[in-house]
Design a protein around this motif. Structure first.
Motif, PDB file in Angstrom:
ATOM      1  N   ILE A 445       0.866  -1.181   0.000  1.00 14.38           N
ATOM      2  CA  ILE A 445       0.000   0.000   0.000  1.00 14.38           C
ATOM      3  C   ILE A 445       0.901   1.229   0.000  1.00 14.38           C
ATOM      4  CG2 ILE A 445      -1.705   1.309   1.323  1.00 14.38           C
ATOM      5  CD1 ILE A 445      -2.821  -1.300   2.352  1.00 14.38           C
ATOM      6  N   GLU A 446       0.681   2.125  -0.967  1.00 15.10           N
ATOM      7  CA  GLU A 446       1.522   3.302  -1.109  1.00 15.10           C
ATOM      8  C   GLU A 446       0.650   4.561  -1.175  1.00 15.10           C
ATOM      9  OE1 GLU A 446       4.796   3.624  -1.117  1.00 15.10           O
ATOM     10  OE2 GLU A 446       5.231   1.480  -0.926  1.00 15.10           O
ATOM     11  N   ASP A 447       0.873   5.479  -0.241  1.00 18.28           N
ATOM     12  CA  ASP A 447       0.254   6.813  -0.272  1.00 18.28           C
ATOM     13  C   ASP A 447      -1.269   6.722  -0.488  1.00 18.28           C
ATOM     14  OD1 ASP A 447       0.295   9.561  -0.029  1.00 18.28           O
ATOM     15  OD2 ASP A 447       0.551   9.886  -2.177  1.00 18.28           O
ATOM     16  N   LEU A 448      -1.919   5.956   0.406  1.00 16.72           N
ATOM     17  CA  LEU A 448      -3.359   5.747   0.303  1.00 16.72           C
ATOM     18  C   LEU A 448      -4.098   6.757   1.174  1.00 16.72           C
ATOM     19  CD1 LEU A 448      -5.875   4.101  -0.515  1.00 16.72           C
ATOM     20  CD2 LEU A 448      -5.402   2.609   1.449  1.00 16.72           C
ATOM     21  N   SER A 449      -5.059   7.426   0.609  1.00 20.08           N
ATOM     22  CA  SER A 449      -5.899   8.372   1.356  1.00 20.08           C
ATOM     23  C   SER A 449      -7.359   8.095   1.030  1.00 20.08           C
ATOM     24  CB  SER A 449      -5.559   9.825   0.998  1.00 20.08           C
ATOM     25  OG  SER A 449      -4.215  10.130   1.354  1.00 20.08           O
ATOM     26  N   LEU A 450      -8.188   8.062   2.066  1.00 22.40           N
ATOM     27  CA  LEU A 450      -9.634   7.902   1.858  1.00 22.40           C
ATOM     28  C   LEU A 450     -10.337   8.320   3.146  1.00 22.40           C
ATOM     29  CD1 LEU A 450     -11.119   5.155   3.318  1.00 22.40           C
ATOM     30  CD2 LEU A 450      -9.417   4.056   1.881  1.00 22.40           C
ATOM     31  N   VAL A 451     -11.634   8.568   3.021  1.00 21.89           N
ATOM     32  CA  VAL A 451     -12.456   8.975   4.156  1.00 21.89           C
ATOM     33  C   VAL A 451     -13.733   8.143   4.144  1.00 21.89           C
ATOM     34  CG1 VAL A 451     -13.741  10.833   5.254  1.00 21.89           C
ATOM     35  CG2 VAL A 451     -11.561  11.335   4.125  1.00 21.89           C
ATOM     36  N   ALA A 452     -14.049   7.529   5.293  1.00 19.21           N
ATOM     37  CA  ALA A 452     -15.301   6.813   5.489  1.00 19.21           C
ATOM     38  C   ALA A 452     -16.148   7.643   6.451  1.00 19.21           C
ATOM     39  CB  ALA A 452     -15.047   5.421   6.054  1.00 19.21           C
ATOM     40  N   GLU A 453     -17.202   8.212   5.938  1.00 19.32           N
ATOM     41  CA  GLU A 453     -18.037   9.097   6.749  1.00 19.32           C
ATOM     42  C   GLU A 453     -18.892   8.290   7.726  1.00 19.32           C
ATOM     43  OE1 GLU A 453     -17.763  12.183   6.890  1.00 19.32           O
ATOM     44  OE2 GLU A 453     -16.556  12.620   5.113  1.00 19.32           O
ATOM     45  N   PRO A 454     -19.285   8.906   8.819  1.00 21.02           N
ATOM     46  CA  PRO A 454     -20.113   8.202   9.807  1.00 21.02           C
ATOM     47  C   PRO A 454     -21.406   7.683   9.192  1.00 21.02           C
ATOM     48  CG  PRO A 454     -19.275  10.251  10.719  1.00 21.02           C
ATOM     49  CD  PRO A 454     -18.926  10.267   9.267  1.00 21.02           C
ATOM     50  N   GLY A 455     -21.751   6.435   9.514  1.00 26.28           N
ATOM     51  CA  GLY A 455     -22.973   5.834   9.029  1.00 26.28           C
ATOM     52  C   GLY A 455     -22.907   5.314   7.624  1.00 26.28           C
ATOM     53  N   HIS A 456     -21.797   5.499   6.945  1.00 25.71           N
ATOM     54  CA  HIS A 456     -21.678   5.046   5.563  1.00 25.71           C
ATOM     55  C   HIS A 456     -21.143   3.607   5.509  1.00 25.71           C
ATOM     56  CE1 HIS A 456     -21.670   9.136   3.265  1.00 25.71           C
ATOM     57  NE2 HIS A 456     -22.670   9.020   4.111  1.00 25.71           N
ATOM     58  N   ALA A 609     -28.081  -4.887   6.924  1.00 25.55           N
ATOM     59  CA  ALA A 609     -28.471  -3.500   6.658  1.00 25.55           C
ATOM     60  C   ALA A 609     -28.907  -2.819   7.945  1.00 25.55           C
ATOM     61  CB  ALA A 609     -29.596  -3.479   5.617  1.00 25.55           C
ATOM     62  N   ALA A 610     -29.644  -3.568   8.761  1.00 30.15           N
ATOM     63  CA  ALA A 610     -30.022  -3.016  10.064  1.00 30.15           C
ATOM     64  C   ALA A 610     -28.809  -2.895  10.979  1.00 30.15           C
ATOM     65  CB  ALA A 610     -31.088  -3.905  10.708  1.00 30.15           C
ATOM     66  N   LEU A 611     -27.928  -3.871  10.889  1.00 31.69           N
ATOM     67  CA  LEU A 611     -26.718  -3.846  11.713  1.00 31.69           C
ATOM     68  C   LEU A 611     -25.818  -2.677  11.343  1.00 31.69           C
ATOM     69  CD1 LEU A 611     -24.885  -5.267  13.813  1.00 31.69           C
ATOM     70  CD2 LEU A 611     -24.015  -6.697  11.978  1.00 31.69           C
ATOM     71  N   ARG A 612     -25.758  -2.324  10.051  1.00 25.57           N
ATOM     72  CA  ARG A 612     -24.877  -1.259   9.595  1.00 25.57           C
ATOM     73  C   ARG A 612     -25.463   0.131   9.788  1.00 25.57           C
ATOM     74  NH1 ARG A 612     -24.396  -4.560   4.800  1.00 25.57           N
ATOM     75  NH2 ARG A 612     -25.534  -2.947   3.657  1.00 25.57           N
ATOM     76  N   SER A 613     -26.736   0.209  10.114  1.00 30.17           N
ATOM     77  CA  SER A 613     -27.360   1.523  10.229  1.00 30.17           C
ATOM     78  C   SER A 613     -26.726   2.314  11.361  1.00 30.17           C
ATOM     79  CB  SER A 613     -28.868   1.374  10.474  1.00 30.17           C
ATOM     80  OG  SER A 613     -29.104   0.722  11.713  1.00 30.17           O
ATOM     81  N   GLU A 614     -26.480   3.592  11.089  1.00 30.88           N
ATOM     82  CA  GLU A 614     -25.924   4.537  12.064  1.00 30.88           C
ATOM     83  C   GLU A 614     -24.535   4.136  12.539  1.00 30.88           C
ATOM     84  OE1 GLU A 614     -28.662   5.119  15.220  1.00 30.88           O
ATOM     85  OE2 GLU A 614     -30.276   5.867  13.927  1.00 30.88           O
ATOM     86  N   ARG A 615     -23.834   3.373  11.768  1.00 32.46           N
ATOM     87  CA  ARG A 615     -22.439   3.058  12.109  1.00 32.46           C
ATOM     88  C   ARG A 615     -21.662   2.893  10.802  1.00 32.46           C
ATOM     89  NH1 ARG A 615     -25.120  -1.396  14.097  1.00 32.46           N
ATOM     90  NH2 ARG A 615     -24.556  -0.805  16.219  1.00 32.46           N
ATOM     91  N   THR A 616     -20.380   3.173  10.880  1.00 31.65           N
ATOM     92  CA  THR A 616     -19.528   3.038   9.705  1.00 31.65           C
ATOM     93  C   THR A 616     -19.215   1.566   9.470  1.00 31.65           C
ATOM     94  OG1 THR A 616     -18.553   5.189  10.209  1.00 31.65           O
ATOM     95  CG2 THR A 616     -17.379   3.787   8.652  1.00 31.65           C
ATOM     96  N   SER A 617     -19.301   1.144   8.233  1.00 29.48           N
ATOM     97  CA  SER A 617     -19.070  -0.264   7.916  1.00 29.48           C
ATOM     98  C   SER A 617     -18.080  -0.388   6.764  1.00 29.48           C
ATOM     99  CB  SER A 617     -20.380  -0.957   7.529  1.00 29.48           C
ATOM    100  OG  SER A 617     -21.316  -0.870   8.569  1.00 29.48           O
ATOM    101  N   PHE A 618     -17.153  -1.305   6.916  1.00 30.00           N
ATOM    102  CA  PHE A 618     -16.240  -1.689   5.842  1.00 30.00           C
ATOM    103  C   PHE A 618     -16.617  -3.110   5.432  1.00 30.00           C
ATOM    104  CE2 PHE A 618     -13.880   1.753   7.682  1.00 30.00           C
ATOM    105  CZ  PHE A 618     -13.204   2.332   6.620  1.00 30.00           C
TER     106      PHE A 618
END
Length: 679
Positions: A445-456, A609-618
Motif C-alpha cells: 500500500i503506497e500513499d493511500l488516502s480515503l475517508v469513510a463518513e459516519p454511518g456510511h 443493513a439493520a446492523l450497519r445503520s448509524e455506524r460506519t461499515s467496511f
C-alpha cells in the motif's frame, strides 16, 4: 487466537519465505516425544543438541533461583540420603565378618587364645591361614555372635530405611520446585503471546508455535525433574562410592577404575554408529506423521478423487523405511547394555580374584571384599545414569532455547502511557497518505488516502492479494504503518489504547471461529455481560433463532471445537449474531456471507443493513451483488485505490470495476455468441 487476528489469513499478501516453511524451521524431533528406546539407552542415543548450551542452561537454571531455599534443602537431603546408602555396604560387610569369624572360631579348639591358634597354624606350615587368623577378631571355640549380628543388621536396615525416606522427601520437594518453575514459565509464555504482534504469528507455522508452548515446556519439566534428581544423586553416589572404595583398598579401586574408560570407549563407538540410524528414524517418523495428518485432514478429497490406493502405497513405503531405520537404530543401540554387562562382569571377576588373594593373604577381610564388590556394582550404574542424564539435559536445554526464542521475540509497540480517548464517537475513519508493506522490498500500500463518513458503508473490492483485508487490519492496528496515519473520529489510532480501539470495532470473517461451548455462549462472546433477552434478540435479528429452535437442546446445544455439528452457513450466522450483539461503532465484514445459501444471504443482507445503520461499515466482498447499495465502493489493485464511487458511477466509468463486474456476471451463451451482461 482471537477472531480478529485471523483476518490476515484471508488475503494478506505476505511474501513467502525462500524455501518455504522448511527453510524457516529445520526439521527436528518433537520435543518431549519418545526417542525410540528404553530409558537406559539414553547414553547411546544422541539428544537434540542446543545451539548455545552454556548460556541457555544458565538461563534455565536461573528460573529456579526464587526457590533456592527449597533447592538447598533438596541438596542437603540428597547428601544425607546418599551418605547413608553408601555406608550400608560397609555395615553389611561387617555383618559378613561376624558370620565368617564365628564359623572359623567354632572350628578352633576351645580354651586356646587367638595368638595360640595363629602360632599353631604357622607351626603346621599353613602361613596363609595364620595370616588370615591374625587379622580376624576370632575367639576359638565360640561360634557366631547372633546378638551382635542382629544389631548390625538392624543398623543396616535403619540406614537403608532412613536413606529411602530422605530420598522420598527430596523428590517431593524437587517436584514442587520444578513444577512451580515450569508453572511460572508457562504463565510468562502465555502473557508474552498476548503481547506479540500479528506479524510474528504470520511468520510462525501454527504447529511449530504450539509445539513450543506445549511439547517443549513439557520436555523442560521432564528434563529438569529427572536430571536435577538423578544427576545430583548419581554424582554424589559416584563420589561417595569412589571414596569408600579407596578407603577399603586403593589397589582394588584402581582395578575397578580400569573399566570406566573401557565402558566410555565402547559406548561412544556404538553411539556413533547408531546416531545416523536414530536420525533417520526420527526423520521418517516425522514424515510418516505428516503423511497421516495430511491424509486424515483431506480424507474427503482422497475419497472424491479415488486416491486411496496411492495414499496407502505412500504410507506403506514410508512405514517400511521407518521400520528399517528403527530396527537398525534399536538393534545397534541395544548392544550397549550387553557390552556394559560384559565389561562389568570382567571387572567383577578381576575384583573377586584380587580380593580373594588379599583375603587369603590376610591383608583384607572377607567383609571388606564383599562390600567392595557391592561398591563396584554401585559405581558403574550412576556413571551410565550420568551419561543418560547429560543427554536428556541437552534435550531439555534445546527445548528451553525454543521457548526462550518466543520470550525474546520483539513485542508490539506498547500502548501510550496516557492514551487518548474518543470523546464524541461517530465512526468517521480517515486514511491520510498511508503506506505499508509486509516485506521491505515489496511495496503493498503506497500513499493511500480515503475517508469513510459516519454511518456510511464502504465496500472494498478487487482481485486476491490487492490488499483489501490488509486495509482493515491496519484500522485495527494488527500491523503498524510505515508512513501516514489513520484517524478514528479525528483521533490518531496509534494514540488510543488497543483494547479501547478494538472494543469499538466488530468483525465478521469469511473463516468462522467458534469455540467449544453452547450456541448461547458463542453468541454472548461478543458481549459477555449481555442479558438473555439481548442474546435472543440478536439471534432473531440474524436468523439464528430460526434453526436453533429446531435443535433438541436449542441454545444449549454444545458446539464442538471444530464446529462439526452445525453447518458452515449456520456457523456464519452465529458469528454475525455475535457481532450484532456487540453493537460496535465500526463494523468490518470480510466476505461474511460467502458460506450461506442464496435465500439466507438475502435475509442476512437485510439483517446486516439493520446492523450497519448509524455506524460506519467496511465490507470486503467478492460477490459484487452484495455491495450494490454501498455508499462508497473502493476498487483496489496492487495496494492502490484505482477507482472509487457508487455502483452506478463505477459501472458508467467503464474502468476496472466494470471489467471485474463483467468477468463475474457475464454468461457465455455458446461458442462465439455474444455475452449477456445484466444492467
Amino acid at each position: 487466537m482471537s477472531e480478529p487476528q485471523r483476518a490476515n489469513q484471508q488475503e494478506a499478501a505476505i511474501p513467502a519465505q525462500p524455501g518455504g516453511a522448511d527453510a524457516r524451521t529445520p526439521k527436528r524431533l518433537p520435543a518431549g516425544g519418545q526417542r525410540g528406546g528404553p530409558p537406559w539407552m539414553g547414553a547411546g542415543m544422541p539428544a537434540e543438541r542446543s545451539m548455545n548450551f552454556g548460556p541457555s542452561a544458565r538461563r534455565l537454571l536461573a528460573r529456579l533461583r526464587p526457590h533456592r531455599l527449597h533447592l538447598a534443602a533438596v541438596i542437603t537431603l540428597a547428601v544425607a540420603s546418599v551418605g547413608l546408602s553408601v555406608i550400608g555396604p560397609k555395615v553389611l560387610g561387617h555383618a559378613t565378618d561376624l558370620i565368617f569369624t564365628g564359623v572359623i572360631g567354632r572350628q578352633l579348639p576351645a580354651g586356646t587364645s587367638a595368638e595360640q591358634a595363629v602360632d599353631a597354624a604357622r607351626a603346621a606350615g599353613n602361613d596363609n591361614f595364620a595370616d588370615m587368623l591374625a587379622r580376624m577378631d576370632v575367639v576359638p571355640g565360640v561360634g557366631v555372635d547372633f546378638t551382635a549380628l542382629g544389631r548390625v543388621l538392624l543398623l543396616a536396615l535403619g540406614l537403608y530405611l532412613a536413606a529411602s525416606l530422605l530420598m522420598w522427601w527430596q523428590g517431593w520437594l524437587l517436584t514442587g520446585v520444578v513444577q512451580r518453575a515450569v508453572f511460572g514459565l508457562r504463565a510468562d509464555v502465555e502473557e508474552k503471546l498476548n503481547r506479540l504482534p500479528l506479524p510474528y504469528f504470520d511468520r510462525q507455522p501454527r504447529g511449530e508455535l504450539l509445539s513450543r508452548v506445549t511439547n517443549d515446556i513439557d520436555n523442560i519439566a521432564q528434563s529438569l525433574q529427572q536430571t536435577l534428581s538423578q544427576l545430583l544423586t548419581s554424582l554424589l553416589t559416584v563420589v561417595g562410592v569412589l571414596g569408600m572404595m579407596f578407603w577399603i583398598s586403593p589397589l582394588l579401586a584402581l582395578v575397578a577404575l580400569v573399566a570406566v574408560p573401557l565402558s566410555v570407549l565402547v559406548t561412544a563407538q556404538i553411539a556413533k554408529r547408531s546416531q545416523r540410524r536414530f536420525i533417520a528414524q526420527w526423520t521418517h517418523t516425522g514424515e510418516l506423521n505428516g503423511q497421516i495428518e495430511e491424509a486424515f485432514t483431506g480424507h474427503e478429497l482422497v475419497k472424491v478423487f479415488g486416491r486411496q490406493r496411492e495414499v496407502e502405497a505412500a504410507f506403506h513405503a514410508k512405514n517400511e523405511e521407518l521400520f528399517r531405520a528403527s530396527f537398525g537404530a534399536q538393534f545397534i543401540s541395544g548392544i550397549i547394555m550387553p557390552a556394559m554387562f560384559f565389561i562389568g562382569n570382567l571387572s567383577y571377576v578381576a575384583i573377586a580374584v584380587v580380593g580373594g588373594l588379599r583375603v587369603a593373604s590376610g591383608t583384607m577381610s572377607l567383609g571388606d571384599v564383599q562390600a567392595f564388590i557391592q561398591y563396584s556394582r554401585q559405581f558403574t550404574q550412576p556413571l551410565t545414569q550420568v551419561a543418560s542424564m547429560a543427554n536428556l539435559l541437552q534435550s531439555g536445554v534445546a527445548s528451553a532455547e525454543r521457548v526462550f526464542a518466543v520470550l525474546d521475540a520483539e513485542e508490539q509497540e506498547p500502548d501510550p502511557v496516557a492514551p487518548a480517548r474518543v470523546t464524541d464517537p461517530h465512526g468517521r475513519v480517515e486514511f491520510e497518505h498511508v503506506s505499508f508493506r509486509y516485506a521491505p522490498d515489496k511495496p503493498l500500500i503506497e500513499d493511500l488516502s480515503l475517508v469513510a463518513e459516519p454511518g456510511h458503508t464502504v465496500a472494498i473490492v478487487g482481485p486476491t492479494g490487492a490488499g483489501k483485508t490488509t486495509l482493515v487490519n491496519l484500522i485495527m492496528r494488527f500491523y503498524e504503518l510505515d508512513a501516514g496515519r489513520i484517524t478514528l473520529d479525528g483521533v490518531d489510532v496509534t494514540t488510543l489504547n488497543r483494547d479501547d480501539l478494538r472494543g469499538r470495532i466488530g468483525m465478521v470473517l469469511q473463516d468462522t471461529w467458534l469455540f467449544g461451548g453452547t450456541i448461547r455462549d458463542n453468541i454472548a462472546y461478543g458481549r459477555p455481560d449481555a442479558t438473555e433477552e439481548e442474546i435472543l434478540a440478536a439471534a432473531r435479528a440474524t436468523f439464528v433463532d430460526r434453526f436453533v429452535r429446531s435443535l433438541p437442546d436449542g441454545y444449549d446445544t454444545v458446539i464442538d471445537e471444530e464446529g462439526s455439528n452445525v453447518s458452515a452457513g449456520e456457523k456464519q450466522l452465529i458469528t454475525i449474531a455475535r457481532a450484532f450483539l456487540a453493537d460496535p461503532a465500526l463494523l468490518i465484514l470480510d466476505e461474511a456471507t460467502s458460506s450461506v445459501d442464496t435465500r439466507t444471504e438475502v435475509l442476512l443482507q437485510q439483517a446486516m443493513a439493520a446492523l450497519r445503520s448509524e455506524r460506519t461499515s467496511f465490507v470486503i466482498a467478492h460477490r459484487l451483488s452484495t455491495i450494490r447499495d454501498a455508499d462508497l465502493i473502493l476498487m483496489m489493485e496492487d495496494g492502490r485505490i484505482v477507482e472509487q464511487g457508487t455502483h452506478e458511477q463505477l459501472l458508467a466509468a467503464q474502468g476496472a470495476y466494470h471489467r471485474l463486474y463483467q468477468a463475474q456476471f457475464q454468461q457465455a451463451v455458446s461458442g462465439d455468441d455474444p455475452v449477456a451482461v445484466p444492467a
